[in-house]
Design a protein around this motif. Structure first.
Motif, short mmCIF file in Angstrom:
data_model
loop_
_atom_site.label_atom_id
_atom_site.label_comp_id
_atom_site.label_asym_id
_atom_site.label_seq_id
_atom_site.Cartn_x
_atom_site.Cartn_y
_atom_site.Cartn_z
N GLU C 265 0.86 -1.18 0.00
CA GLU C 265 0.00 0.00 0.00
C GLU C 265 0.89 1.22 0.00
O GLU C 265 1.32 1.71 1.05
N SER C 266 1.20 1.69 -1.19
CA SER C 266 2.12 2.82 -1.31
C SER C 266 1.91 3.50 -2.67
O SER C 266 1.74 2.81 -3.68
N PRO C 267 1.91 4.83 -2.69
CA PRO C 267 1.77 5.50 -3.99
C PRO C 267 3.00 5.30 -4.86
O PRO C 267 2.95 5.52 -6.07
N TYR C 268 4.11 4.85 -4.27
CA TYR C 268 5.31 4.63 -5.08
C TYR C 268 5.10 3.46 -6.04
O TYR C 268 5.81 3.34 -7.04
N LEU C 269 4.13 2.58 -5.72
CA LEU C 269 3.80 1.52 -6.68
C LEU C 269 3.15 2.13 -7.93
O LEU C 269 3.28 1.61 -9.03
N ILE C 270 2.46 3.23 -7.74
CA ILE C 270 1.88 3.93 -8.90
C ILE C 270 2.98 4.66 -9.66
O ILE C 270 3.10 4.55 -10.87
N SER C 271 3.82 5.37 -8.93
CA SER C 271 4.82 6.20 -9.60
C SER C 271 5.84 5.38 -10.37
O SER C 271 6.44 5.85 -11.32
N SER C 272 6.01 4.13 -9.96
CA SER C 272 6.98 3.30 -10.69
C SER C 272 6.49 2.99 -12.11
O SER C 272 7.26 2.55 -12.94
N LEU C 273 5.22 3.22 -12.37
CA LEU C 273 4.68 3.01 -13.72
C LEU C 273 4.27 4.33 -14.35
O LEU C 273 3.28 4.41 -15.07
N GLN C 274 5.01 5.36 -14.03
CA GLN C 274 4.74 6.68 -14.61
C GLN C 274 6.01 7.21 -15.26
O GLN C 274 7.11 6.92 -14.82
N GLU C 275 5.82 7.98 -16.32
CA GLU C 275 6.92 8.74 -16.91
C GLU C 275 6.79 10.16 -16.38
O GLU C 275 5.69 10.62 -16.07
N THR C 276 7.91 10.85 -16.30
CA THR C 276 7.84 12.25 -15.89
C THR C 276 7.91 13.13 -17.14
O THR C 276 8.83 13.01 -17.93
N LYS C 277 6.91 13.96 -17.30
CA LYS C 277 6.93 14.90 -18.42
C LYS C 277 7.14 16.31 -17.89
O LYS C 277 6.45 16.75 -16.98
N THR C 278 8.11 17.00 -18.46
CA THR C 278 8.41 18.36 -18.03
C THR C 278 8.03 19.33 -19.14
O THR C 278 8.40 19.12 -20.29
N THR C 279 7.29 20.35 -18.81
CA THR C 279 6.83 21.31 -19.80
C THR C 279 7.36 22.70 -19.48
O THR C 279 7.38 23.10 -18.32
#
Lengths: 486, 299, 293
Positions: C265-279
């Motif tokens: 139970e951790s949001p880091y499990l979500i973030s591990s499947l995210q790309e970071t987009k910088t605008t």
């Protein structure tokens, strides 16, 4: 085209060469291992040359297995005995020192960078070196604040980081690698690209001067082979690489099945998209900056230009006129906009692509500038009449070569822009806010520049989607690849 | 009546403009290029006095200076013109007779532009009848801000007609326009309505001329040239008081519009103290020593 | 005479539909000496079809409002709660004790609710406004990686499955999951829950079959953006890493087991499947301090 701007004039700039008398360079560089200059065991050296003159600048040591082993060993020892035991605050103070020393020697670094890489002094002086110093400065401050970056997570350092940097922004890429690694508490073995080792070696002197504990940063020089030895070393916990997607894949294969963490900053083929309602003159400036910055040796270069058909003629006309006003030539002249191609090898690659572009039926335009006789040069080049399937529109050229296509609708341009295995960067030009957000959210790229291009900052995360790599460098996000969590 | 909807004039991004300007200000102008650039600068100056306290005597002194920038250097060029209020045109014409120096007169209820159309036309007519070679008019900024672009257009067109053979410089007073988008819009209106030159400022409002605002106007001139083949002149005025800055303006002109614009036919500086600084730089180049202002006449 | 029980045919779940495997093959996993059923032995083509379904669902799923995704995850939990008896029975069939089975179902429901709550919050945790030195507004946001292939944990047929799927889809990704080979029953029943929970077809696709056979295909597919491997077989891990190189898919190894613990139970499990987009976007400086006008 009628009413062309004519840049011919009897008022022309005189040469304004940057003075190089104050530069301190040795004629031969050894390896920097355990805080000391060490001769390579096999005794081999290679020449580093100035690509603008083809003259040799210095001899550089080529590290072989024994040397790499020694460097990793020194890094491991420094990690185990000193660096991992130091508080974040003290680590940070060392990194601040490095930042300051780079600032103090900024001009020297800039000149060496330009001599060794062919990039223009204006860029190394105003962009590469100040940004490199800023990067150290930014990450220095993170060293004692890591818990705040990752709430609820207890970050821990990894160990020895093997870092391999490219030749396009030699010093800047080194800063992108070393600064976060040290801030996160790791020690480093770094190999600069073989054609541009000098600023790395100069940084070794700065590191000595900063009093960094021996072995915290080790710099070994050599070719890809040396890099492979670093990647394969069993005591390396982390591999960070910036370079081509091809080599990135080889590295990823090599570390498959190991616990080595990796960051890959790889190739790109960015779309730069100009809508009819864009501020066109600034967009043209953005196109120029996007593809001709650093001779196009930029992974995030805006190498695919998409212009909305209704403004195609005028954009092309402005672009060609602006290209003619670029000064091409001696990188050491303060007024030069476009310098030398980094190496003979790279020049061959670029010329090959120019040939391919012509064979594929695209229409070439090159500026009328005269190029120096000696050295490696390429005129600013663009191709019109390009098809999405052309190789010059698909593959990374890594030179001052732009492929132009037109588009009609938003759907069309998003589809074409994303139609690539790469996903590093993209550009959008329009005066309409809602359109910008539509585009910036749909473009599959790690960095999106809206109404600007090729901007960099230590606080701003940089890195790609898909085959452009993984992990981010810069900003808070750039810490994560150098840490582990329970 | 204007044929275009000037609300659709091209948009301008201020940060992009500033970036481009920064590139130009970092250029290095050395040796022969510097000397040539400085002489060119002198020859592009509209030497200006637009004070309430102006007198015939003051205007005469200035006219002399325009023709003899430094008496110990007889080979120096003259300035391009002198710029005065309409009531001093006659005096000035007399003083510059036989030289290449032109006489420019401000007009149209300079500097605010607030008056009736009749007065503005008469103002122009008096200047032209008295022999002014050039007329520097101001646009009606109030009407411009109200969106009455047809009014602004028609007024410029009417003044242009009243100018006859005199060249018309249209002052946008950019410091009162507020954004680069509006500077661009005003430039487009002025050129379409018949301006021979567009000019940034009266010198009475701050900010006056700046490099960014000049770049916006140069780009408008370029687009007009692309479209019509007609060259329009540019005159930044106010706040340009040193040589380095003047050379940066010239570089900007060269890199935006090319070599053809590099003459006082197409480019002017509206300035009062610039000439002396340029002279000091020229002396410095000649002698190798840095100069003192005490050795240059303040007229 | 006692009633003849109606036996269940276990299918796979692709694009919101329940086909049998295109290959016609099946296998018979056993627990406590008893055959659990004729389970689909999915083929590489089934995997391909599932990936196509996942790809075509991804853009729409990511484009749903975070609030809506959150409600859909919550809805899955609701439906699962309603069918808890069936899951408990299947878990017992697969070899769990009753208490253990009940706990697993409870935790699975709660975990879905936990991630339902994150859908409209993780973005705030992982975004940043970056104070760049130039006159630009610069921000970084997480974006879903895309299509995620999941080799679900072998030992935990329901909780392990839910613990991988929930953070994946909470973050706007779609997925193709290979269920536990020896404990596959709950995975298919869970698919039935999904099909009645407002989850658009294709967002979650569930296959059963032979892990060894399918692992290399999971690794090699060029249209899969990330791969989660649950387990600790060094040979498999190496195979996956090597195969993933072809399109540089992101590989995540989760070898922990221990799905009952809070680690899952951790949001880091979500973030591990995210790309970071910088605008980046310019900030006009007119009328501001240091105005360049």
């Amino acid at each position: 085209m009628k009413n062309k701007i004519d840049y011919n004039s009897d008022w022309n700039l005189d040469p304004a060469p940057e003075s190089i008398g104050h530069i301190k360079l040795k004629s031969k560089y050894d390896l920097f291992i355990g805080g000391k200059w060490v001769k390579p065991k096999a005794g081999k050296y290679f020449a580093t040359i100035n690509p603008a003159t083809e003259q040799q600048i210095a001899d550089i040591a080529e590290a072989e297995q024994e040397d790499v082993d020694a460097a990793v060993k020194a890094a491991k020892k420094a990690y185990d005995t000193v660096w991992s035991k130091l508080s974040g605050k003290e680590r940070g103070k060392y990194i601040y020192r490095i930042a300051r020393l780079i600032q103090e020697k900024a001009r020297e670094f800039s000149v060496i960078e330009s001599l060794d890489s062919g990039k223009v002094i204006r860029e190394s002086r105003d962009i590469d070196i100040p940004l490199a110093a800023a990067h150290f400065f930014y990450y220095a401050g993170w060293a004692d604040k890591l818990e705040y970056a990752f709430p609820n997570r207890q970050p821990k350092s990894l160990g020895v980081a093997a870092q391999i940097t490219p030749w396009n922004f030699p010093m800047l890429m080194i800063a992108w690698k070393i600064a976060p690694a040290l801030a996160a508490g790791n020690t480093v073995v770094l190999k600069p690209a073989e054609t541009t080792s000098l600023t790395a070696l100069k940084l070794a002197e700065v590191i000595q001067e900063a009093g960094l504990p021996d072995g915290v940063v080790n710099i070994v020089t050599g070719y890809g082979k040396t890099g492979a030895m670093m990647v394969d070393h069993k005591d390396v916990a982390k591999v960070a690489f910036t370079g081509s997607t091809g080599v990135g894949k080889i590295i990823m294969k090599a570390i498959a099945g190991t616990n080595k963490k990796s960051t890959m900053e790889l190739g790109g083929k960015a779309a730069n998209i100009i809508f009819e309602d864009a501020p066109l003159d600034q967009a043209v400036e953005g196109i120029i900056n996007g593809i001709y910055f650093n001779q196009g040796h930029v992974c995030c270069a805006g190498s695919r230009l998409f212009v909305q058909e209704s403004v195609y003629e005028v954009v092309l006309r402005k672009l060609k006129d602006r290209m003619e006003s670029l000064y091409v030539g001696n990188p050491m002249d303060k007024n030069t906009d476009i310098g030398a191609i980094n190496s003979k090898k790279q020049l061959d690659v670029i010329n090959e692509y120019i040939k391919i572009g012509k064979t594929e039926g695209a229409e070439i335009y090159q500026t009328k500038c005269t190029l120096p006789k000696k050295g490696y040069w390429c005129k600013p080049t663009l191709f019109t009449n390009v098809a999405q399937s052309n190789r010059i529109a698909q593959e990374e050229i890594f030179g001052p070569v732009l492929a132009i296509q037109t588009f009609r609708t938003i759907d069309e341009v998003i589809t074409k822009a994303n139609n690539t295995p790469y996903g590093l960067s993209a550009g959008v030009w329009t005066d309409k806010g809602s359109k910008i957000f539509n585009l910036t959210s749909q473009l599959k790229a790690g960095v999106v520049w809206a109404n600007t291009y090729n901007k960099f900052d230590p606080t701003s995360p940089f890195g790609g989607y898909k085959e452009s790599g993984h992990g981010r460098e810069g900003g808070l996000h750039g810490l994560e690849p150098y840490l582990k969590f329970d | 009546m204007a044929e275009k909807d000037y609300r659709l004039s091209p948009r301008v991004d201020q940060v992009g403009i500033q970036d481009r300007v920064d590139r130009i200000t970092k250029r290095s102008v050395k040796s022969e290029a510097k000397r040539k650039g400085l002489l060119m600068t002198l020859n592009m100056i509209d030497l200006t006095t637009l004070e309430g306290a102006d007198t015939d005597f003051k205007v005469k002194q200035m006219c002399y200076k325009a023709q003899h920038l430094h008496d110990s250097f007889p080979d120096l060029p003259t300035t391009a013109a002198v710029c005065v209020y309409p009531n001093f045109v006659k005096t000035a014409i007399n003083e510059v007779k036989g030289s290449k120096v032109k006489v420019a007169s401000v007009a149209t209820a300079f500097p605010s532009g607030h008056s009736s159309s009749e007065i503005k036309l008469l103002d122009t007519k008096i200047a032209v009848d008295n022999g002014a070679h050039e007329v520097d008019m101001v646009i009606s900024r109030g009407k411009f801000h109200s969106g009455e672009y047809n009014f602004v257009f028609d007024e410029i067109a009417a003044i242009k007609e009243a100018c006859g053979n005199a060249r018309l410089k249209v002052i946008l007073e950019t410091g009162e326009l507020g954004t680069f988008d509006k500077v661009r819009r005003a430039s487009d209106i002025a050129m379409d309505a018949g301006a021979d030159f567009i000019k940034t400022s009266t010198g009475k409002i701050s900010p006056a001329a700046t490099l960014p605002v000049t770049l916006v106007m140069l780009e408008a001139i370029k687009d007009y040239y692309y479209e019509t083949g007609k060259m329009i002149g540019m005159k930044p005025a106010g706040g340009i008081s040193n040589s380095k800055l003047a050379l940066q303006y010239l570089l900007m002109v060269k890199e935006t519009l090319g070599g053809k614009w590099l003459s006082n036919e197409w480019f002017r500086f509206g300035a009062s103290s610039l000439a002396n600084d340029v002279l000091m730089q020229i002396m410095k180049q000649e002698s190798g020593n840095y100069q003192s202002k005490d050795y240059f006449s303040k007229d | 005479m006692s009633r003849i029980e109606v036996l269940k045919t276990y299918k796979i779940y692709i694009g919101g539909k329940f086909p049998r495997t295109e290959s016609g093959r099946y296998y018979q996993p056993k627990a406590n000496g008893k055959v659990l059923g004729n389970i689909c032995l999915s083929s590489r083509k089934d995997f391909r079809n599932a990936t196509v379904a996942a790809r075509s669902a991804q853009v729409g799923w990511a484009a749903k409002s975070a609030y809506n995704r959150s409600q859909i995850l919550y809805r899955i939990a609701e439906i699962l709660e309603g069918r808890r008896t069936q899951f408990v029975e299947e878990l017992i069939q697969q070899g769990s004790k009753k208490a253990q089975a009940e706990k697993e179902v409870n935790l699975s429901i709660d975990r879905l609710i936990y991630f339902a709550g994150w859908c409209d919050k993780y973005m705030q945790i992982f975004s940043a406004v970056n104070p760049v030195a130039s006159s630009h507004f610069n921000f970084s946001v997480p974006e879903p990686t895309g299509v995620v292939a999941i080799l679900a944990p072998e030992e935990s047929g329901l909780l392990g499955l839910v613990s991988q799927i929930a953070p994946t889809i909470a973050g706007g990704n779609t997925c193709v999951v290979l269920a536990s080979e020896n404990k596959p029953l709950c995975s298919i029943t869970f698919a039935e829950v999904l099909s009645t929970s407002d989850v658009p077809g294709g967002v979650i696709n569930i296959l059963t079959g032979n892990r060894k056979e399918l692992t290399p295909h999971f690794g090699r597919h060029m249209d899969v953006n990330a791969l989660i491997y649950c387990g600790n077989n060094p040979a498999e891990i190496k195979t996956i890493h090597e195969a993933a190189v072809d399109n540089l898919k992101r590989v995540i190894i989760r070898d922990g087991g221990g799905y009952v613990s809070d680690n899952y139970e951790s949001p880091y499990l979500i973030s591990s499947l995210q790309e970071t987009k910088t605008t980046w976007h310019p900030v006009e400086k007119i009328g501001a301090a240091g105005s360049g006008y």
